[in-house]
Design a protein around this motif. Sequence first.
Motif, PDB file in Angstrom:
ATOM      1  N   HIS A 419       0.826  -1.202   0.000  1.00 55.50           N
ATOM      2  CA  HIS A 419       0.000   0.000   0.000  1.00 55.50           C
ATOM      3  C   HIS A 419       0.865   1.260   0.000  1.00 55.50           C
ATOM      4  N   GLN A 443      -5.836  -5.989   1.966  1.00 60.46           N
ATOM      5  CA  GLN A 443      -6.694  -4.816   2.100  1.00 60.46           C
ATOM      6  C   GLN A 443      -6.410  -4.074   3.400  1.00 60.46           C
ATOM      7  N   LEU A 444      -6.634  -2.780   3.359  1.00 64.39           N
ATOM      8  CA  LEU A 444      -6.480  -1.975   4.557  1.00 64.39           C
ATOM      9  C   LEU A 444      -7.498  -2.397   5.613  1.00 64.39           C
ATOM     10  N   GLU A 446     -10.256  -1.753   8.557  1.00 63.79           N
ATOM     11  CA  GLU A 446     -11.378  -0.818   8.563  1.00 63.79           C
ATOM     12  C   GLU A 446     -10.961   0.532   9.125  1.00 63.79           C
ATOM     13  N   SER A 449      -8.815   2.273   6.486  1.00 60.73           N
ATOM     14  CA  SER A 449      -9.621   2.609   5.313  1.00 60.73           C
ATOM     15  C   SER A 449     -10.476   3.845   5.578  1.00 60.73           C
ATOM     16  N   ARG A 455     -12.751   5.488   1.049  1.00 60.81           N
ATOM     17  CA  ARG A 455     -12.692   4.168   1.688  1.00 60.81           C
ATOM     18  C   ARG A 455     -11.928   3.147   0.846  1.00 60.81           C
ATOM     19  N   ARG A 456     -10.846   3.580   0.267  1.00 64.01           N
ATOM     20  CA  ARG A 456     -10.012   2.673  -0.529  1.00 64.01           C
ATOM     21  C   ARG A 456      -9.457   1.565   0.347  1.00 64.01           C
ATOM     22  N   SER A 457      -9.084   0.446  -0.267  1.00 64.77           N
ATOM     23  CA  SER A 457      -8.585  -0.663   0.544  1.00 64.77           C
ATOM     24  C   SER A 457      -7.442  -1.436  -0.095  1.00 64.77           C
ATOM     25  N   ASP A 485     -12.437  -3.119  -3.948  1.00 66.15           N
ATOM     26  CA  ASP A 485     -12.726  -1.843  -3.295  1.00 66.15           C
ATOM     27  C   ASP A 485     -14.207  -1.490  -3.405  1.00 66.15           C
TER      28      ASP A 485
END
Length: 685
Positions: A419, A443-444, A446, A449, A455-457, A485
């Motif tokens: 990331h 993914q990021l 919560e 994000s 709210r990208r992940s 996403d």
Amino acid sequence: MAAPSISHSGSADSSSTFEDYSLYSHLSDSELLQLAIERSLIDTHGSAAATTAISTNSTTTQRPHRHDNKPTPSAATSNQPPAASTQNPAAAQLGAHYSSPNPPTVKPPDPKTFVGTVSRFMTGSGKRMVAYYKTDGSLVHIAPEPEEEEEPLFRAIREGDSSRVKALAMCPGTNLMLPSKPGWLAVHQAAWFGQEACLRMLLTVQPGMINKRASGGGTPLLTAVSRVHLGCVQLLLEMGADPDIPNYEKETPLYKACERNNPAIVAALLNSGAEVNTCCYHGWTALQEAASRDNLEICEMLLKAGAKHNVRNSYGITPLFTAAQNGQLAALRLLIKHGADVNTQAADGATALYEATKNGHTKIVELLLSQNADANKPGKTGLLPLHIAAQRGSDTIISMLIVVTSKARVRRTGISPLHLAAERNRDDTLEFLIKAGFDVNAQLSEERSRLYEDRRSTALYFSVINNNVDAVRMLVAAGADPNLDMFKPLLVAVRIGCIQTVQLLVEHGADINAGIPTHPTTFPAVYMFSMKYLPMFKYLLDHGGEALSCFSCIYGGQSHPPIKTSRPGGNYNPDQSLPETLQTRGVQFCEMISAPSISRWAGPIIDILLDYVGHVTLCSRLMEHLDSYSGWSVIKEKAALPRPLLQLCRMQILHLVGRRKLKRLPLPGGLIRFLQHQELSLDDS
């Protein structure tokens, strides 16, 4: 603010000068004051005087901040000695010719009884001026500032005339304990200028001066140390100077010697019993100062003298941390050799390894890891050293950290190094991490994000929004899923208008018909961002974009209610601008195409969509758009029922075979292209 410079020539009588003031009536008060000062300096013969802007000589000196937020030496140990006081009367003031019809008084007011403001200025030629103002701002007096003469004793010390110093010091009525204006004694003057003979003479006459402080709290010993006068330091120590008296910032002579990086003075102070673990105002010890400068000789002397390597300053930082932070390899080795903790942490949780990584000190990282430094301790943001290395793009450091960093611990941080590399466009690092086996679909968390409005992940999203085509290519080739996403990367790529990224995402399975959970629509949401770019709009339709839903309307041929784009208060609310039915079903295509910024494209958009559907009926809103421009009448004819048999056959074949298998059909190339809607390609746009 300094006024622009003014030059004039010729004789200057009061009338001509007054006319000048009229010419400059638009000037501010400070500019007018400058003009008054310049006119006052014209000599009695009326010779030309070129003047320049005025600058004040009473500004406060701003001391620079160091990397560790520890202040620099105090004024008592700065590069210039305080001005000595004088017992001589002030020099006679120069006469002045004033052009003002109400010139200031000739005699200066008494500063002790004057009620108002006294300002000091300096002309461009270096002439010091003083001005007196009443409380209402009117000028009372202005003249050159009287120059203070240096006292004979201080002058003799500065010049190193020891015989004259002796004569003046032993003169009846001379009080060597009487300080000058800034608390500057004769012994400070001698220590400042490194005059050993004068210093010895003064202390012989008056030994009580040896530990007296100046205005900043500095003793003669501290003054000599600050000026790196070894001979004076040795003399003062021999004559009984206290080596532990600090200045008002709690900096001792030993600390100052380490700051000045002088081993000889440090040795002299240690031999005289100086305390080695005294902290300055910010908690720094002499050892920490020496470590920050990588002076191995001084560090060794201090450690042998009992310096503690685990003392923390006000930020929780130890000497080892400071050495790692500044990339001081020799000092770091020495401290480790003497048992300093390599896993020491600052008050914010950062370790020496973390700090060395952040500053890109490769050798320091290598040494710390060889001493089993823990690479799994995060900093205050929760990031590990590996994250910081990825953020910096330090591939050499990354290669060292990967083997000692727990991937489980990386997952618990809620963010992958991928990331950070993608966010900073570190393409080489991104490739390195992918080859090292980091999950491209990580993914990021919560919590992380939520730090982003969209709210990208995924790392793929970072690369897409950065418009980094090379990074997108690497990620999708490594198996990155373009549909993880909430706000799909394809939507971002289309909105940016990058056809290369759009093609990469579509080729690797991006869902063209995906919607936006927070803003539901009855048609593919990606169309909202591509309607103004018809070749891209057609590309999306060619590769599976759904067209039939664009003609679905709950009103059909009935009249549509008006679209409200704003509430009375002026704040737009998409839910309140739609009927209740639309709030549950989502925004319809006919409503979206009616937006003022898109409606002028309505005809070509509907024309393209008709090539991808069979029998459809245009709702009244779409008909209104086509009726708004006479050139679009042919599109209405194209939509009229029944549709051409050729179009219906194309739609039926696509439905039965599927777009991906069209090329396998044993059909002529022209027919294949027709079935693929390739009458207009992206290259033709």
